[in-house]
Design a protein around this motif. Sequence first.
Motif, PDB file in Angstrom:
ATOM      1  N   TYR A 189       0.811  -1.217   0.000  1.00  0.00           N
ATOM      2  CA  TYR A 189       0.000   0.000   0.000  1.00  0.00           C
ATOM      3  C   TYR A 189       0.850   1.276   0.000  1.00  0.00           C
ATOM      4  CZ  TYR A 189      -3.601  -3.364   1.211  1.00  0.00           C
ATOM      5  OH  TYR A 189      -4.451  -4.446   1.185  1.00  0.00           O
ATOM      6  N   ILE A 190       2.063   1.183   0.549  1.00  0.00           N
ATOM      7  CA  ILE A 190       2.924   2.356   0.605  1.00  0.00           C
ATOM      8  C   ILE A 190       3.561   2.651  -0.750  1.00  0.00           C
ATOM      9  CG2 ILE A 190       5.047   3.302   1.602  1.00  0.00           C
ATOM     10  CD1 ILE A 190       4.377   1.889   4.191  1.00  0.00           C
ATOM     11  N   MET A 191       4.027   1.599  -1.451  1.00  0.00           N
ATOM     12  CA  MET A 191       4.728   1.787  -2.723  1.00  0.00           C
ATOM     13  C   MET A 191       3.896   2.530  -3.762  1.00  0.00           C
ATOM     14  SD  MET A 191       7.885   1.030  -3.100  1.00  0.00           S
ATOM     15  CE  MET A 191       7.969   0.778  -4.871  1.00  0.00           C
ATOM     16  N   PRO A 192       2.621   2.156  -3.984  1.00  0.00           N
ATOM     17  CA  PRO A 192       1.831   2.889  -4.980  1.00  0.00           C
ATOM     18  C   PRO A 192       1.714   4.376  -4.657  1.00  0.00           C
ATOM     19  CG  PRO A 192       0.747   0.831  -4.414  1.00  0.00           C
ATOM     20  CD  PRO A 192       1.877   0.996  -3.450  1.00  0.00           C
ATOM     21  N   VAL A 193       1.577   4.700  -3.382  1.00  0.00           N
ATOM     22  CA  VAL A 193       1.484   6.109  -2.990  1.00  0.00           C
ATOM     23  C   VAL A 193       2.799   6.826  -3.277  1.00  0.00           C
ATOM     24  CG1 VAL A 193       1.132   7.705  -1.072  1.00  0.00           C
ATOM     25  CG2 VAL A 193      -0.240   5.616  -1.223  1.00  0.00           C
ATOM     26  N   MET A 194       3.916   6.169  -2.959  1.00  0.00           N
ATOM     27  CA  MET A 194       5.231   6.758  -3.229  1.00  0.00           C
ATOM     28  C   MET A 194       5.429   6.988  -4.722  1.00  0.00           C
ATOM     29  SD  MET A 194       7.665   4.583  -0.599  1.00  0.00           S
ATOM     30  CE  MET A 194       9.144   5.224  -1.395  1.00  0.00           C
ATOM     31  N   ILE A 195       5.064   5.989  -5.527  1.00  0.00           N
ATOM     32  CA  ILE A 195       5.214   6.109  -6.980  1.00  0.00           C
ATOM     33  C   ILE A 195       4.358   7.252  -7.514  1.00  0.00           C
ATOM     34  CG2 ILE A 195       4.762   4.958  -9.178  1.00  0.00           C
ATOM     35  CD1 ILE A 195       7.247   3.936  -7.764  1.00  0.00           C
ATOM     36  N   PHE A 196       3.144   7.371  -7.009  1.00  0.00           N
ATOM     37  CA  PHE A 196       2.257   8.454  -7.434  1.00  0.00           C
ATOM     38  C   PHE A 196       2.865   9.816  -7.120  1.00  0.00           C
ATOM     39  CE2 PHE A 196      -0.964  11.543  -6.021  1.00  0.00           C
ATOM     40  CZ  PHE A 196      -1.603  11.778  -7.230  1.00  0.00           C
ATOM     41  N   VAL A 197       3.365   9.970  -5.905  1.00  0.00           N
ATOM     42  CA  VAL A 197       3.941  11.254  -5.484  1.00  0.00           C
ATOM     43  C   VAL A 197       5.167  11.597  -6.324  1.00  0.00           C
ATOM     44  CG1 VAL A 197       5.081  12.464  -3.588  1.00  0.00           C
ATOM     45  CG2 VAL A 197       3.049  11.075  -3.135  1.00  0.00           C
ATOM     46  N   ILE A 198       6.030  10.603  -6.581  1.00  0.00           N
ATOM     47  CA  ILE A 198       7.224  10.847  -7.386  1.00  0.00           C
ATOM     48  C   ILE A 198       6.851  11.177  -8.826  1.00  0.00           C
ATOM     49  CG2 ILE A 198       9.320   9.785  -8.314  1.00  0.00           C
ATOM     50  CD1 ILE A 198       9.471   8.127  -5.731  1.00  0.00           C
ATOM     51  N   ALA A 199       5.879  10.426  -9.373  1.00  0.00           N
ATOM     52  CA  ALA A 199       5.495  10.602 -10.779  1.00  0.00           C
ATOM     53  C   ALA A 199       4.887  11.973 -11.051  1.00  0.00           C
ATOM     54  CB  ALA A 199       4.512   9.501 -11.190  1.00  0.00           C
ATOM     55  N   ILE A 200       4.314  12.598 -10.045  1.00  0.00           N
ATOM     56  CA  ILE A 200       3.723  13.922 -10.226  1.00  0.00           C
ATOM     57  C   ILE A 200       4.768  14.933 -10.703  1.00  0.00           C
ATOM     58  CG2 ILE A 200       2.770  15.900  -8.945  1.00  0.00           C
ATOM     59  CD1 ILE A 200       1.155  13.973  -7.293  1.00  0.00           C
ATOM     60  N   SER A 201       6.003  14.777 -10.232  1.00  0.00           N
ATOM     61  CA  SER A 201       7.042  15.762 -10.543  1.00  0.00           C
ATOM     62  C   SER A 201       7.936  15.352 -11.712  1.00  0.00           C
ATOM     63  CB  SER A 201       7.923  15.989  -9.301  1.00  0.00           C
ATOM     64  OG  SER A 201       8.558  14.780  -8.908  1.00  0.00           O
ATOM     65  N   LEU A 202       7.701  14.160 -12.290  1.00  0.00           N
ATOM     66  CA  LEU A 202       8.561  13.675 -13.364  1.00  0.00           C
ATOM     67  C   LEU A 202       8.009  14.020 -14.745  1.00  0.00           C
ATOM     68  CD1 LEU A 202       9.545  10.089 -12.132  1.00  0.00           C
ATOM     69  CD2 LEU A 202      10.965  12.142 -12.126  1.00  0.00           C
TER      70      LEU A 202
END
Length: 238
Positions: A189-202
């Motif tokens: 559950y943590i990884m998808p949230v992390m990926i989402f947050v990182i992808a916002i700025s990429l």
Amino acid sequence: MAGCSAANPNHPLPIDPHGGIWDRFFVFPLSWLLQRSAEFFGGSYGIAILIVTVLVRLVILPLTIKQTKNQKRMQEIQPEIVKIREKYKNDPQKAQQEIMKVYQMHNANPITGCLPVFIQMPVLLAFYHSIIRTAQIRSHDFLWLQLGAKDPYYILPILAGLTTFLQQLIMMRYSPTMSENPQMKMMTYIMPVMIFVIAISLPSALSLYWVYGNIFTTIQNYFLYRDKGNAPKGGLAK
């Protein structure tokens, strides 16, 4: 650190085809393949990223299969190893000797299982560099996206998070080691949230690569990890 600075999404260094080993033999060939694929598909770098993602994943697939088989063997012998450690809890040296005998009997090796990961990482990292550092990609559009800019509607970051969750869910479903590990459950559950947050700025090109890669890995893991004879009822096992 030099590699990370070269692939800075905001200020990437150009690829030097005659430079060091990294650029010359890893990054440049993948960048060249991206450009040729785009030319073949009418200049679409969005499709080129898909094609090269699939090709790269297929190249490293034998290593992934080998890793998965070793993981399955390790899972199968885990109960036996637990019994040995319990039996010889006061004699660690004897316990280690007996465990090594079990490894040899079942042709399993915990270290060998890690080797494919270390071999795959340079290839995947080089592909990441080739996407970030190929200037043509940053100036092209794909669907609603400017590949060199962030997704203005956050659709790709959401897809990156969702496909990461599905990928983790498949592995949890068919891997007893992961499903019984509280930390691994939490990471689902943590990884998808992390990926989402990182992808916002990429840049969108990278988020697109993540989505493509996650979909491929999800399908791959479904066929590699599933066990029709022991698959759990309901849900993804159907």
